[in-house]
Motif scaffolding. Structure first.
Motif, PDB file in Angstrom:
ATOM      1  N   GLY A 202       0.786  -1.227   0.000  1.00 54.76           N
ATOM      2  CA  GLY A 202       0.000   0.000   0.000  1.00 54.76           C
ATOM      3  C   GLY A 202       0.815   1.271   0.000  1.00 54.76           C
ATOM      4  O   GLY A 202       0.252   2.366  -0.161  1.00 54.76           O
ATOM      5  N   ASP A 203       2.138   1.173   0.187  1.00 48.38           N
ATOM      6  CA  ASP A 203       2.984   2.370   0.117  1.00 48.38           C
ATOM      7  C   ASP A 203       2.928   2.970  -1.288  1.00 48.38           C
ATOM      8  O   ASP A 203       2.943   2.241  -2.286  1.00 48.38           O
ATOM      9  CB  ASP A 203       4.431   2.032   0.470  1.00 48.38           C
ATOM     10  CG  ASP A 203       4.644   1.831   1.958  1.00 48.38           C
ATOM     11  OD1 ASP A 203       3.748   2.182   2.740  1.00 48.38           O
ATOM     12  OD2 ASP A 203       5.721   1.322   2.334  1.00 48.38           O
ATOM     13  N   ILE A 204       2.889   4.294  -1.347  1.00 48.85           N
ATOM     14  CA  ILE A 204       2.773   5.005  -2.619  1.00 48.85           C
ATOM     15  C   ILE A 204       3.956   5.948  -2.784  1.00 48.85           C
ATOM     16  O   ILE A 204       4.309   6.691  -1.866  1.00 48.85           O
ATOM     17  CB  ILE A 204       1.447   5.794  -2.679  1.00 48.85           C
ATOM     18  CG1 ILE A 204       0.254   4.840  -2.612  1.00 48.85           C
ATOM     19  CG2 ILE A 204       1.371   6.646  -3.947  1.00 48.85           C
ATOM     20  CD1 ILE A 204      -1.090   5.541  -2.454  1.00 48.85           C
ATOM     21  N   LEU A 205       4.572   5.910  -3.956  1.00 51.47           N
ATOM     22  CA  LEU A 205       5.705   6.785  -4.276  1.00 51.47           C
ATOM     23  C   LEU A 205       5.484   7.417  -5.643  1.00 51.47           C
ATOM     24  O   LEU A 205       4.668   6.948  -6.435  1.00 51.47           O
ATOM     25  CB  LEU A 205       7.019   6.000  -4.277  1.00 51.47           C
ATOM     26  CG  LEU A 205       7.370   5.323  -2.955  1.00 51.47           C
ATOM     27  CD1 LEU A 205       7.190   3.814  -3.082  1.00 51.47           C
ATOM     28  CD2 LEU A 205       8.800   5.650  -2.537  1.00 51.47           C
ATOM     29  N   ALA A 206       6.239   8.474  -5.916  1.00 49.96           N
ATOM     30  CA  ALA A 206       6.191   9.104  -7.240  1.00 49.96           C
ATOM     31  C   ALA A 206       7.034   8.279  -8.207  1.00 49.96           C
ATOM     32  O   ALA A 206       8.156   7.883  -7.885  1.00 49.96           O
ATOM     33  CB  ALA A 206       6.708  10.532  -7.162  1.00 49.96           C
ATOM     34  N   LEU A 207       6.490   8.005  -9.373  1.00 48.99           N
ATOM     35  CA  LEU A 207       7.204   7.236 -10.400  1.00 48.99           C
ATOM     36  C   LEU A 207       7.963   8.193 -11.300  1.00 48.99           C
ATOM     37  O   LEU A 207       7.378   9.058 -11.942  1.00 48.99           O
ATOM     38  CB  LEU A 207       6.209   6.409 -11.211  1.00 48.99           C
ATOM     39  CG  LEU A 207       6.775   5.585 -12.371  1.00 48.99           C
ATOM     40  CD1 LEU A 207       7.827   4.590 -11.870  1.00 48.99           C
ATOM     41  CD2 LEU A 207       5.660   4.861 -13.104  1.00 48.99           C
ATOM     42  N   LYS A 208       9.291   8.026 -11.356  1.00 50.06           N
ATOM     43  CA  LYS A 208      10.131   8.948 -12.113  1.00 50.06           C
ATOM     44  C   LYS A 208      10.778   8.321 -13.337  1.00 50.06           C
ATOM     45  O   LYS A 208      11.306   9.030 -14.202  1.00 50.06           O
ATOM     46  CB  LYS A 208      11.225   9.514 -11.186  1.00 50.06           C
ATOM     47  CG  LYS A 208      10.690  10.444 -10.114  1.00 50.06           C
ATOM     48  CD  LYS A 208       9.991  11.656 -10.722  1.00 50.06           C
ATOM     49  CE  LYS A 208       9.511  12.643  -9.700  1.00 50.06           C
ATOM     50  NZ  LYS A 208       8.854  13.814 -10.299  1.00 50.06           N
ATOM     51  N   GLY A 209      10.769   7.015 -13.447  1.00 51.21           N
ATOM     52  CA  GLY A 209      11.375   6.368 -14.603  1.00 51.21           C
ATOM     53  C   GLY A 209      11.356   4.862 -14.426  1.00 51.21           C
ATOM     54  O   GLY A 209      10.926   4.343 -13.396  1.00 51.21           O
ATOM     55  N   GLU A 210      11.818   4.150 -15.442  1.00 53.26           N
ATOM     56  CA  GLU A 210      11.871   2.691 -15.346  1.00 53.26           C
ATOM     57  C   GLU A 210      12.898   2.127 -16.306  1.00 53.26           C
ATOM     58  O   GLU A 210      13.237   2.729 -17.324  1.00 53.26           O
ATOM     59  CB  GLU A 210      10.498   2.090 -15.619  1.00 53.26           C
ATOM     60  CG  GLU A 210       9.921   2.375 -16.988  1.00 53.26           C
ATOM     61  CD  GLU A 210       8.533   1.778 -17.148  1.00 53.26           C
ATOM     62  OE1 GLU A 210       8.448   0.524 -17.217  1.00 53.26           O
ATOM     63  OE2 GLU A 210       7.549   2.533 -17.209  1.00 53.26           O
ATOM     64  N   SER A 211      13.385   0.964 -15.946  1.00 54.47           N
ATOM     65  CA  SER A 211      14.278   0.199 -16.800  1.00 54.47           C
ATOM     66  C   SER A 211      13.624  -1.157 -17.023  1.00 54.47           C
ATOM     67  O   SER A 211      12.470  -1.366 -16.658  1.00 54.47           O
ATOM     68  CB  SER A 211      15.648   0.045 -16.133  1.00 54.47           C
ATOM     69  OG  SER A 211      15.536  -0.674 -14.912  1.00 54.47           O
ATOM     70  N   ALA A 212      14.350  -2.101 -17.574  1.00 57.17           N
ATOM     71  CA  ALA A 212      13.769  -3.415 -17.839  1.00 57.17           C
ATOM     72  C   ALA A 212      13.330  -4.113 -16.559  1.00 57.17           C
ATOM     73  O   ALA A 212      12.322  -4.825 -16.539  1.00 57.17           O
ATOM     74  CB  ALA A 212      14.781  -4.287 -18.583  1.00 57.17           C
ATOM     75  N   ALA A 213      14.061  -3.892 -15.458  1.00 61.74           N
ATOM     76  CA  ALA A 213      13.783  -4.649 -14.237  1.00 61.74           C
ATOM     77  C   ALA A 213      13.378  -3.792 -13.043  1.00 61.74           C
ATOM     78  O   ALA A 213      12.915  -4.328 -12.039  1.00 61.74           O
ATOM     79  CB  ALA A 213      15.010  -5.481 -13.862  1.00 61.74           C
ATOM     80  N   PHE A 214      13.539  -2.468 -13.119  1.00 59.77           N
ATOM     81  CA  PHE A 214      13.302  -1.610 -11.956  1.00 59.77           C
ATOM     82  C   PHE A 214      12.462  -0.382 -12.304  1.00 59.77           C
ATOM     83  O   PHE A 214      12.532   0.145 -13.415  1.00 59.77           O
ATOM     84  CB  PHE A 214      14.638  -1.118 -11.363  1.00 59.77           C
ATOM     85  CG  PHE A 214      15.382  -2.154 -10.575  1.00 59.77           C
ATOM     86  CD1 PHE A 214      15.238  -2.249  -9.194  1.00 59.77           C
ATOM     87  CD2 PHE A 214      16.241  -3.043 -11.217  1.00 59.77           C
ATOM     88  CE1 PHE A 214      15.932  -3.207  -8.478  1.00 59.77           C
ATOM     89  CE2 PHE A 214      16.943  -4.007 -10.498  1.00 59.77           C
ATOM     90  CZ  PHE A 214      16.790  -4.089  -9.120  1.00 59.77           C
ATOM     91  N   TYR A 215      11.693   0.045 -11.326  1.00 61.66           N
ATOM     92  CA  TYR A 215      11.067   1.366 -11.353  1.00 61.66           C
ATOM     93  C   TYR A 215      11.954   2.328 -10.574  1.00 61.66           C
ATOM     94  O   TYR A 215      12.471   1.984  -9.506  1.00 61.66           O
ATOM     95  CB  TYR A 215       9.695   1.339 -10.681  1.00 61.66           C
ATOM     96  CG  TYR A 215       8.620   0.615 -11.446  1.00 61.66           C
ATOM     97  CD1 TYR A 215       8.146   1.101 -12.665  1.00 61.66           C
ATOM     98  CD2 TYR A 215       8.039  -0.541 -10.907  1.00 61.66           C
ATOM     99  CE1 TYR A 215       7.134   0.444 -13.342  1.00 61.66           C
ATOM    100  CE2 TYR A 215       7.023  -1.196 -11.584  1.00 61.66           C
ATOM    101  CZ  TYR A 215       6.582  -0.712 -12.804  1.00 61.66           C
ATOM    102  OH  TYR A 215       5.576  -1.357 -13.482  1.00 61.66           O
ATOM    103  N   GLN A 216      12.117   3.537 -11.099  1.00 64.51           N
ATOM    104  CA  GLN A 216      12.790   4.593 -10.346  1.00 64.51           C
ATOM    105  C   GLN A 216      11.714   5.443  -9.679  1.00 64.51           C
ATOM    106  O   GLN A 216      10.771   5.886 -10.336  1.00 64.51           O
ATOM    107  CB  GLN A 216      13.651   5.476 -11.246  1.00 64.51           C
ATOM    108  CG  GLN A 216      14.412   6.551 -10.461  1.00 64.51           C
ATOM    109  CD  GLN A 216      15.271   7.431 -11.354  1.00 64.51           C
ATOM    110  OE1 GLN A 216      15.372   7.185 -12.565  1.00 64.51           O
ATOM    111  NE2 GLN A 216      15.889   8.449 -10.783  1.00 64.51           N
TER     112      GLN A 216
END
Length: 404
Positions: A202-216
């Motif tokens: 349920g934790d919410i964060l701002a999504l700033k980017g992504e790669s093949a395996a990770f969200y930034q």
């Protein structure tokens, strides 16, 4: 829910000197009575609305009243007019927070208490990324209001205070929600890198980017981190996948089996009875009231009592449906009109799941092996949330604290 920032509304009722006879407890009792009337009319539940006499100096006829309700303040002004007393009405949010009347939780789980200080009773919890209203600052803690309207205190270090523009900027971000029970974010797109923080469902964060395996991602305080893709969803994906059915609510509830009971807990780190039901519904995209005594006032009433107002097991088995909420009073022979002290989710076939010591399943049937806990309580009510038309039961997507 936000009041116009009035900071401190101060008025003097009567300016002439008053005699000692006029400064006794009689005037205090009049002020107290008027405040009590305002409280009953505009803020009957102090957990969600505030009208309170917080300072009273009867000798000098000086009083301070706090209020989160504009209508209550106007009522007080009218009713107190003519009394020979100096009364300050502090409308919340007040000047202690300036223009920073919004906040976003900055820990995986923030503990919130009835009064400032770690020694105070825990009232509830809020998850990372949750928006709150900031009403007041007191001894290094903020007095805040959560999305379900619950008012409590949280350390200033647990929340990022924001002004109108800053909260607008935060809300404009595309969001990510953590969907595993427990985990952590990383300083690099590498699970061997240093941890930035722990995370819970349920934790919410701002999504700033992504790669093949990770969200930034970005935290409310601007920290940057990385989360494995298989452990999270975009907030939009999560919302669109929520389907409020009894099967889904109970499936979510059962993921918490064995969690420890924690007074004030509303997260997978620990739950109390109403925190458990609240979390089970939140996992399915619904915000419900915080406490059992509030939850019993929401939803559709289900007939499970006999003509004398006592629990009728045959009627309950006939009328209850899975994911209905069962409400209890303590004591086997309690008055059926006693105060609600416990809540559970009905499973079916006489069984229910609840937080009591741990999250576990018990039965209301006397011949069942797991009947033992049922005999220590009295069922006093049941409510159905699924399908109910009640503003107290609100989809997350429609809640102002979660919408952009």
């Amino acid at each position: 829910m936000n009041l116009k920032i009035t900071a401190l509304f101060c008025f003097m009722l009567g300016i002439q000197q008053v005699s000692q006879a006029q400064t006794d407890s009689t005037l205090y009792k009049k002020v107290e009575k008027i405040v009590s009337e305002a409280k009953q009319k505009y803020a009957p539940d102090k957990r969600t609305k505030i009208v309170a006499l917080v300072q009273a100096d009867a000798k000098n006829n000086q009083y301070v009243i706090e209020s989160t309700e504009a209508e209550a303040s106007q009522f007080l002004i009218k009713q107190l007019k003519g009394l020979k007393a100096k009364v300050n009405i502090k409308n919340l949010p007040d000047t202690s927070v300036s223009d920073k009347i919004y906040g976003v939780i900055n820990l995986s789980v923030a503990n919130m208490r009835t009064q400032p200080g770690n020694a105070s009773e825990m009232a509830t919890q809020s998850l990372l990324g949750t928006q709150v209203d900031i009403l007041q600052k007191d001894r290094g803690e903020y007095r805040v209001r959560t999305p379900e309207g619950y008012i409590s205190y949280v350390p200033a270090s647990s929340v990022v205070a924001m002004n109108k523009q800053e909260i607008a900027d935060w809300k404009a971000n595309k969001k990510l929600i953590y969907t595993q029970e427990f985990g952590k974010s990383y300083s690099q797109a590498d699970q061997k890198s240093m941890r930035v923080s722990d995370l819970v469902y349920g934790d919410i964060l701002a999504l700033k980017g992504e790669s093949a395996a990770f969200y930034q991602v970005e935290y409310p305080d601007k920290r940057q981190a990385f989360i494995p893709k298989e452990e999270a969803l975009t907030f939009e994906q999560w919302l669109s996948s929520r389907d409020l059915t009894s099967e889904n609510v109970l499936a979510s509830a059962k993921t918490m089996m064995g969690l420890p009971y924690l007074w004030g807990g509303t997260s997978v780190k620990g739950v109390d009875c109403s925190g458990f039901t609240k979390t089970a519904y939140y996992m399915n995209g619904v915000v419900i009231p915080r406490d059992a005594s509030q939850q019993v006032l929401a939803g559709d009433k289900i007939d499970i009592l006999d003509k004398d107002g006592h629990f009728d097991s045959e009627k309950a088995l006939k009328n209850l449906k899975p994911a209905d909420l069962l409400f209890f009073a303590s004591g086997k022979n309690s008055n059926p009109n006693a105060r609600v002290t416990h809540v559970a989710l009905y499973i079916g076939n006489g069984e229910f799941i609840h937080a009591a010591g741990t999250v576990r399943i018990n039965s209301m049937l006397k011949n069942a092996q797991n009947y033992d806990d049922f005999q220590t309580r009295t069922v006093v009510a049941a409510r159905r949330y699924i399908g109910a038309k009640d503003t107290q039961i609100q989809a997350v997507k429609d809640n102002a604290y979660y919408k952009k």
